[in-house]
Write a protein that holds these residues in place. Sequence first.
Motif, PDB file in Angstrom:
ATOM      1  N   GLU A   1       0.840  -1.197   0.000  1.00  0.00           N
ATOM      2  CA  GLU A   1       0.000   0.000   0.000  1.00  0.00           C
ATOM      3  C   GLU A   1       0.874   1.246   0.000  1.00  0.00           C
ATOM      4  O   GLU A   1       1.798   1.373   0.795  1.00  0.00           O
ATOM      5  N   GLN A   2       0.562   2.163  -0.908  1.00  0.00           N
ATOM      6  CA  GLN A   2       1.285   3.416  -1.035  1.00  0.00           C
ATOM      7  C   GLN A   2       0.366   4.567  -0.620  1.00  0.00           C
ATOM      8  O   GLN A   2      -0.738   4.363  -0.137  1.00  0.00           O
ATOM      9  N   ARG A   3       0.800   5.779  -0.869  1.00  0.00           N
ATOM     10  CA  ARG A   3      -0.014   6.948  -0.549  1.00  0.00           C
ATOM     11  C   ARG A   3      -1.110   7.128  -1.600  1.00  0.00           C
ATOM     12  O   ARG A   3      -1.044   6.565  -2.689  1.00  0.00           O
ATOM     13  N   ASN A   4      -2.119   7.921  -1.242  1.00  0.00           N
ATOM     14  CA  ASN A   4      -3.214   8.284  -2.152  1.00  0.00           C
ATOM     15  C   ASN A   4      -3.971   7.063  -2.682  1.00  0.00           C
ATOM     16  O   ASN A   4      -4.347   7.015  -3.849  1.00  0.00           O
ATOM     17  N   SER A   5      -4.161   6.068  -1.807  1.00  0.00           N
ATOM     18  CA  SER A   5      -4.965   4.878  -2.146  1.00  0.00           C
ATOM     19  C   SER A   5      -4.404   4.100  -3.331  1.00  0.00           C
ATOM     20  O   SER A   5      -5.153   3.560  -4.149  1.00  0.00           O
ATOM     21  N   VAL A   6      -3.082   4.029  -3.428  1.00  0.00           N
ATOM     22  CA  VAL A   6      -2.404   3.287  -4.487  1.00  0.00           C
ATOM     23  C   VAL A   6      -1.830   1.998  -3.905  1.00  0.00           C
ATOM     24  O   VAL A   6      -1.252   1.999  -2.822  1.00  0.00           O
ATOM     25  N   ILE A   7      -2.010   0.893  -4.646  1.00  0.00           N
ATOM     26  CA  ILE A   7      -1.351  -0.355  -4.285  1.00  0.00           C
ATOM     27  C   ILE A   7      -0.404  -0.748  -5.416  1.00  0.00           C
ATOM     28  O   ILE A   7      -0.657  -0.440  -6.583  1.00  0.00           O
ATOM     29  N   THR A   8       0.707  -1.410  -5.067  1.00  0.00           N
ATOM     30  CA  THR A   8       1.681  -1.848  -6.065  1.00  0.00           C
ATOM     31  C   THR A   8       1.931  -3.341  -5.924  1.00  0.00           C
ATOM     32  O   THR A   8       1.769  -3.928  -4.848  1.00  0.00           O
ATOM     33  N   PHE A   9       2.344  -3.965  -7.046  1.00  0.00           N
ATOM     34  CA  PHE A   9       2.549  -5.407  -7.110  1.00  0.00           C
ATOM     35  C   PHE A   9       3.407  -5.693  -8.333  1.00  0.00           C
ATOM     36  O   PHE A   9       3.680  -4.787  -9.146  1.00  0.00           O
ATOM     37  N   PRO A  10       3.887  -6.931  -8.522  1.00  0.00           N
ATOM     38  CA  PRO A  10       4.676  -7.250  -9.720  1.00  0.00           C
ATOM     39  C   PRO A  10       3.865  -6.996 -10.991  1.00  0.00           C
ATOM     40  O   PRO A  10       2.661  -7.246 -11.031  1.00  0.00           O
ATOM     41  N   GLU A  11       4.493  -6.499 -12.010  1.00  0.00           N
ATOM     42  CA  GLU A  11       3.797  -6.173 -13.250  1.00  0.00           C
ATOM     43  C   GLU A  11       3.157  -7.426 -13.860  1.00  0.00           C
ATOM     44  O   GLU A  11       3.758  -8.500 -13.891  1.00  0.00           O
ATOM     45  N   GLY A  12       1.922  -7.267 -14.335  1.00  0.00           N
ATOM     46  CA  GLY A  12       1.220  -8.395 -14.937  1.00  0.00           C
ATOM     47  C   GLY A  12      -0.251  -8.101 -15.131  1.00  0.00           C
ATOM     48  O   GLY A  12      -0.688  -6.953 -15.073  1.00  0.00           O
ATOM     49  N   ASP A  13      -1.015  -9.172 -15.361  1.00  0.00           N
ATOM     50  CA  ASP A  13      -2.466  -9.081 -15.545  1.00  0.00           C
ATOM     51  C   ASP A  13      -3.157  -9.599 -14.287  1.00  0.00           C
ATOM     52  O   ASP A  13      -2.827 -10.700 -13.808  1.00  0.00           O
ATOM     53  N   TYR A  14      -4.136  -8.835 -13.774  1.00  0.00           N
ATOM     54  CA  TYR A  14      -4.753  -9.203 -12.500  1.00  0.00           C
ATOM     55  C   TYR A  14      -6.248  -8.888 -12.495  1.00  0.00           C
ATOM     56  O   TYR A  14      -6.747  -8.107 -13.317  1.00  0.00           O
ATOM     57  N   LEU A  15      -6.931  -9.492 -11.527  1.00  0.00           N
ATOM     58  CA  LEU A  15      -8.297  -9.154 -11.190  1.00  0.00           C
ATOM     59  C   LEU A  15      -8.284  -8.631  -9.760  1.00  0.00           C
ATOM     60  O   LEU A  15      -7.948  -9.366  -8.829  1.00  0.00           O
ATOM     61  N   ILE A  16      -8.631  -7.360  -9.600  1.00  0.00           N
ATOM     62  CA  ILE A  16      -8.610  -6.727  -8.289  1.00  0.00           C
ATOM     63  C   ILE A  16     -10.035  -6.654  -7.752  1.00  0.00           C
ATOM     64  O   ILE A  16     -10.931  -6.127  -8.411  1.00  0.00           O
ATOM     65  N   SER A  17     -10.246  -7.192  -6.573  1.00  0.00           N
ATOM     66  CA  SER A  17     -11.557  -7.122  -5.924  1.00  0.00           C
ATOM     67  C   SER A  17     -11.432  -6.347  -4.616  1.00  0.00           C
ATOM     68  O   SER A  17     -10.393  -6.396  -3.949  1.00  0.00           O
ATOM     69  N   TYR A  18     -12.494  -5.635  -4.258  1.00  0.00           N
ATOM     70  CA  TYR A  18     -12.478  -4.830  -3.040  1.00  0.00           C
ATOM     71  C   TYR A  18     -13.901  -4.435  -2.681  1.00  0.00           C
ATOM     72  O   TYR A  18     -14.849  -4.670  -3.443  1.00  0.00           O
ATOM     73  N   GLU A  19     -14.051  -3.798  -1.516  1.00  0.00           N
ATOM     74  CA  GLU A  19     -15.337  -3.275  -1.076  1.00  0.00           C
ATOM     75  C   GLU A  19     -15.191  -1.806  -0.722  1.00  0.00           C
ATOM     76  O   GLU A  19     -14.144  -1.373  -0.244  1.00  0.00           O
ATOM     77  N   GLY A  20     -16.255  -1.045  -0.978  1.00  0.00           N
ATOM     78  CA  GLY A  20     -16.246   0.381  -0.672  1.00  0.00           C
ATOM     79  C   GLY A  20     -17.584   0.829  -0.125  1.00  0.00           C
ATOM     80  O   GLY A  20     -18.574   0.085  -0.150  1.00  0.00           O
ATOM     81  N   ASP A  21     -17.626   2.053   0.395  1.00  0.00           N
ATOM     82  CA  ASP A  21     -18.848   2.609   0.976  1.00  0.00           C
ATOM     83  C   ASP A  21     -19.541   3.538  -0.011  1.00  0.00           C
ATOM     84  O   ASP A  21     -18.893   4.176  -0.854  1.00  0.00           O
ATOM     85  N   LEU A  22     -20.860   3.631   0.114  1.00  0.00           N
ATOM     86  CA  LEU A  22     -21.659   4.530  -0.709  1.00  0.00           C
ATOM     87  C   LEU A  22     -22.084   5.740   0.115  1.00  0.00           C
ATOM     88  O   LEU A  22     -22.383   5.622   1.306  1.00  0.00           O
ATOM     89  N   ASP A  23     -22.146   6.876  -0.541  1.00  0.00           N
ATOM     90  CA  ASP A  23     -22.619   8.101   0.093  1.00  0.00           C
ATOM     91  C   ASP A  23     -23.934   8.493  -0.574  1.00  0.00           C
ATOM     92  O   ASP A  23     -23.946   9.162  -1.604  1.00  0.00           O
TER      93      ASP A  23
END
Length: 205
Positions: free
Chosen positions: A87-109
């Motif tokens: 995890e980096q600043r400004n809600s950035v994540i880093t990982f080895p370069e490649g093809d991925y499927l990123i899943s997550y959960e967030g809140d609604l306003d």
Amino acid sequence: MQSTNRDRCHLTCLALCLAALILASPAFAQNATFSINENASSYSASVEITDTDSYQFTKPGYLGEAVPISVREIRVMGVHGEVSYDEQRNSVITFPEGDYLISYEGDLDGNSFSALFKTPYNVTISLPGVYFVDNPLLGYVSQGGSVLVGENQTTILWESTRYAEIRFYDELRLFILSVFGTIWVVFMIILLFGYYSMRAASRRE
């Protein structure tokens, strides 16, 4: 010699055709899927990414700019399974370069959701069956969205878009709108009746 020239001509034509197809064909859009949870306070997401080593979680700002957001339950899935990330600043994540499927959960306003992408995406947003988007006074679907209504959920689809937004409502909000509309119509009828009654009385005088 003639056969050699013919072969060269065929190869040249084939190369030109392949080059034309490559230049003419658009880049394939990736897929992004969002599911609004039953209580409309949060959502779950799955976003495809290719040939990259980082990803930023964002939402559109008031001026259309990308605004970092906080999310949870992040998973980065590669070809061989789940991949660790930093995890980096400004809600950035880093990982080895490649093809991925990123899943997550967030809140609604509030009863709305929007997503912004740097490249074209095929976007799917799923709503539980208790929510609707078809009333123009209460609901909204951004340009290009196709609404499919099923028994237990409503699905909105966009093809090759960089922006997707919906505003949804439930039966309670629709009932409140109907009551307010009825009161307003009755009030206007009373005002018009009083106005024409006064005009009729003034004419008799």
